[in-house]
Design a protein around this motif. Structure first.
Motif, PDB file in Angstrom:
ATOM      1  N   ILE A   1     -18.962  -2.997  -3.664  1.00 56.07           N
ATOM      2  CA  ILE A   1     -19.057  -3.901  -3.058  1.00 56.07           C
ATOM      3  C   ILE A   1     -18.858  -2.503  -1.254  1.00 56.07           C
ATOM      4  O   ILE A   1     -18.413  -1.529  -0.728  1.00 56.07           O
ATOM      5  CB  ILE A   1     -17.625  -4.701  -3.178  1.00 56.07           C
ATOM      6  CG1 ILE A   1     -17.833  -5.219  -4.323  1.00 56.07           C
ATOM      7  CG2 ILE A   1     -16.985  -5.512  -2.124  1.00 56.07           C
ATOM      8  CD1 ILE A   1     -18.445  -6.699  -3.759  1.00 56.07           C
TER       9      ILE A   1
ATOM     10  N   TYR B   1     -10.887   6.173 -14.362  1.00 59.33           N
ATOM     11  CA  TYR B   1     -11.367   4.222 -14.166  1.00 59.33           C
ATOM     12  C   TYR B   1     -11.630   3.835 -14.522  1.00 59.33           C
ATOM     13  O   TYR B   1     -11.571   2.230 -15.273  1.00 59.33           O
ATOM     14  CB  TYR B   1     -12.382   4.821 -12.972  1.00 59.33           C
ATOM     15  CG  TYR B   1     -13.113   3.660 -11.656  1.00 59.33           C
ATOM     16  CD1 TYR B   1     -11.483   3.181 -11.142  1.00 59.33           C
ATOM     17  CD2 TYR B   1     -13.926   2.839 -12.226  1.00 59.33           C
ATOM     18  CE1 TYR B   1     -12.033   2.091 -10.289  1.00 59.33           C
ATOM     19  CE2 TYR B   1     -14.371   1.581 -11.429  1.00 59.33           C
ATOM     20  CZ  TYR B   1     -13.251   1.430  -9.991  1.00 59.33           C
ATOM     21  OH  TYR B   1     -13.776   0.020  -9.685  1.00 59.33           O
TER      22      TYR B   1
ATOM     23  N   ASP C   1       0.651  -1.583  -0.307  1.00 63.02           N
ATOM     24  CA  ASP C   1       0.286   0.100  -0.304  1.00 63.02           C
ATOM     25  C   ASP C   1       1.296   1.050   0.257  1.00 63.02           C
ATOM     26  O   ASP C   1       1.670   1.265   0.606  1.00 63.02           O
ATOM     27  CB  ASP C   1      -1.457  -0.303   1.284  1.00 63.02           C
ATOM     28  CG  ASP C   1      -2.618   0.314   1.355  1.00 63.02           C
ATOM     29  OD1 ASP C   1      -3.448  -0.351   0.734  1.00 63.02           O
ATOM     30  OD2 ASP C   1      -2.156   2.157   0.420  1.00 63.02           O
TER      31      ASP C   1
HETATM   32  N1  LIG Z   1     -15.588  -1.151  -3.923  1.00 61.66           N
HETATM   33  C1  LIG Z   1     -16.558  -1.422  -4.460  1.00 61.66           C
HETATM   34  O1  LIG Z   1     -17.321  -0.973  -5.098  1.00 61.66           O
HETATM   35  C2  LIG Z   1     -16.137  -1.806  -6.200  1.00 61.66           C
HETATM   36  C3  LIG Z   1     -16.222  -1.922  -6.908  1.00 61.66           C
HETATM   37  C4  LIG Z   1     -15.501  -3.203  -8.141  1.00 61.66           C
HETATM   38  C5  LIG Z   1     -14.311  -2.999  -8.078  1.00 61.66           C
HETATM   39  N2  LIG Z   1     -13.514  -2.390  -7.489  1.00 61.66           N
HETATM   40  C6  LIG Z   1     -12.020  -3.002  -7.134  1.00 61.66           C
HETATM   41  O2  LIG Z   1     -11.814  -3.415  -5.626  1.00 61.66           O
HETATM   42  C7  LIG Z   1     -10.552  -2.910  -6.001  1.00 61.66           C
HETATM   43  C8  LIG Z   1     -10.307  -2.400  -4.686  1.00 61.66           C
HETATM   44  O3  LIG Z   1     -11.693  -1.459  -4.900  1.00 61.66           O
HETATM   45  P1  LIG Z   1     -11.626  -1.013  -2.543  1.00 61.66           P
HETATM   46  O4  LIG Z   1     -12.775  -0.370  -2.932  1.00 61.66           O
HETATM   47  O5  LIG Z   1     -10.958  -2.077  -1.559  1.00 61.66           O
HETATM   48  O6  LIG Z   1     -10.397   0.513  -2.787  1.00 61.66           O
HETATM   49  P2  LIG Z   1     -10.059   0.934  -1.358  1.00 61.66           P
HETATM   50  O7  LIG Z   1      -9.539   2.149  -2.063  1.00 61.66           O
HETATM   51  O8  LIG Z   1     -10.763   1.036  -0.285  1.00 61.66           O
HETATM   52  O9  LIG Z   1      -8.523   0.895  -1.209  1.00 61.66           O
HETATM   53  C9  LIG Z   1      -7.817   1.006  -1.912  1.00 61.66           C
HETATM   54  C10 LIG Z   1      -6.529   0.697  -1.719  1.00 61.66           C
HETATM   55  O10 LIG Z   1      -5.011   0.570  -2.609  1.00 61.66           O
HETATM   56  C11 LIG Z   1      -4.681   2.025  -1.700  1.00 61.66           C
HETATM   57  N3  LIG Z   1      -3.223   2.866  -3.144  1.00 61.66           N
HETATM   58  C12 LIG Z   1      -4.234   4.105  -3.613  1.00 61.66           C
HETATM   59  N4  LIG Z   1      -2.943   4.129  -4.163  1.00 61.66           N
HETATM   60  C13 LIG Z   1      -1.836   3.350  -4.234  1.00 61.66           C
HETATM   61  C14 LIG Z   1      -0.876   3.162  -5.116  1.00 61.66           C
HETATM   62  N5  LIG Z   1      -0.279   4.544  -5.918  1.00 61.66           N
HETATM   63  N6  LIG Z   1       0.398   2.270  -5.115  1.00 61.66           N
HETATM   64  C15 LIG Z   1      -0.028   1.534  -3.862  1.00 61.66           C
HETATM   65  N7  LIG Z   1      -1.703   1.292  -3.133  1.00 61.66           N
HETATM   66  C16 LIG Z   1      -2.409   2.384  -3.706  1.00 61.66           C
HETATM   67  C17 LIG Z   1      -5.295   2.857  -0.763  1.00 61.66           C
HETATM   68  O11 LIG Z   1      -4.544   3.039   0.300  1.00 61.66           O
HETATM   69  C18 LIG Z   1      -6.384   2.097  -0.795  1.00 61.66           C
HETATM   70  O12 LIG Z   1      -5.872   1.112   0.819  1.00 61.66           O
HETATM   71  C19 LIG Z   1      -9.898  -1.978  -7.369  1.00 61.66           C
HETATM   72  O13 LIG Z   1      -9.206  -2.452  -7.806  1.00 61.66           O
HETATM   73  C20 LIG Z   1     -11.138  -1.333  -7.116  1.00 61.66           C
HETATM   74  O14 LIG Z   1     -11.684  -1.082  -8.413  1.00 61.66           O
HETATM   75  C21 LIG Z   1     -14.146  -1.911  -6.310  1.00 61.66           C
END
Ligand SMILES: NC(=O)c1ccc[n+]([C@@H]2O[C@H](COP(=O)([O-])OP(=O)(O)OC[C@H]3O[C@@H](n4cnc5c(N)ncnc54)[C@H](O)[C@@H]3O)[C@@H](O)[C@H]2O)c1
Length: 256
Positions: free
Chosen positions: A188, A155, A37
């Motif tokens: 999610i 995105y 992270d």
């Molecule tokens: N939550 C949803 O509804 C949802 C829906 C569809 C897809 N997704 C996908 O699931 C995955 C996780 O999503 P989430 O909702 O848990 O995200 P989140 O925002 O809760 O977590 C993302 C994490 O990535 C870290 N991050 C940001 N920039 C970074 C970098 N440059 N290098 C390393 N780490 C970095 C952040 O600090 C954070 O801890 C993503 O790929 C997202 O696109 C999420």
């Protein structure tokens, strides 16, 4: 035998949300988990929880959009844990992303840098590492945004690009026993996601109504899918796009 025994699994953006759920599940299934992270305290907290349950975890603070950071991270992981067997491309940066005519160019560039270039850099290094140990599994988290017009220009572009790029990885590196699969989740229930929807209760009710199952998903449900793809149970699964969306793409029953 645990499903990821003797594996080293690197998960990007695992300091929270879906990434931390995957890190904790993979550790319970025997993997040594590398919790990447940009947020140091978040990564350390996930590692502490894993170790508290008797698991193995290493925090790797690196910005996945930086080639130098990604190189440094893979060198440290190989030194401390050995070759990477599982990579999960999960991290995202997504804020202020909007329709194409309203989009800020700097926001577009940063979103693509983290969400598309980041997985490119991590996959490139992971393939080198996986070749040393006879293969591996790459799981990339895309989104239903890549399959449906629901918003967020950069995105969505990044998530669509991941499907094409990671399918190509499956085609080009299958001969090295490297599998590459993509997961497209619907909405999610992560902390960040719920903080957003709390501001729009009426919009949240409309969102739930789009889902045939009448609810959004849980991080643990995406983690279970990723575990399957990472494990040997999916030994013949590669180049696929796996949707986990409570029926969103299926649509709702038509009522006159
Ligand atoms: N939550 C949803 O509804 C949802 C829906 C569809 C897809 N997704 C996908 O699931 C995955 C996780 O999503 P989430 O909702 O848990 O995200 P989140 O925002 O809760 O977590 C993302 C994490 O990535 C870290 N991050 C940001 N920039 C970074 C970098 N440059 N290098 C390393 N780490 C970095 C952040 O600090 C954070 O801890 C993503 O790929 C997202 O696109 C999420």
């Amino acid at each position: 035998m645990k499903r990821l025994e003797n594996r080293v699994a690197l998960i990007s953006g695992a300091g929270g949300g879906i990434g931390s759920a995957m890190a904790e599940l993979f550790a319970r299934e025997g993997a040594a988990v590398v919790v990447n992270d940009v947020a140091v305290e978040a990564a350390e907290a996930v590692c502490a929880r894993i170790r508290g349950h008797g698991g193995r975890a290493m925090a790797a603070v690196a910005d996945i959009s930086s080639a130098a950071d990604v190189d440094r991270m893979f060198q440290a992981v190989e030194r401390e844990c050995g070759a990477v067997n599982v990579l999960v491309n999960n991290a995202i940066w997504s804020t202020g992303d909007t329709t194409i005519i309203e989009e800020d160019d700097a926001v577009f560039d940063k979103t693509i840098a983290v969400c598309l270039k980041g997985p490119y850099l991590c996959t490139k290094r992971a393939i080198g590492s996986m070749r040393k140990s006879g293969g591996g599994s790459i799981v990339t988290i895309s989104s239903v945004n890549a399959l449906l017009g629901v918003g967020e220009t950069a995105y969505t572009a990044a998530k669509g690009g991941l499907i094409a790029m990671m399918r190509l990885v499956a085609a080009e590196y299958g001969g090295d026993n490297i599998r590459s699969n993509v997961i497209c989740p619907g909405t999610i229930e992560t902390e960040n996601c719920m903080n957003y929807w709390k501001q729009y209760p009426a919009g949240y009710a409309k969102l739930l109504d789009m889902y045939p199952l009448g609810r959004i998903g849980k991080p643990e449900e995406v983690a279970a899918y990723a575990l399957f793809l990472a494990s040997n149970e999916a030994a013949f699964v590669t180049g696929t796009v796996c949707v986990i969306d409570g029926g969103l793409l299926a649509g709702k029953k038509f009522e006159v």
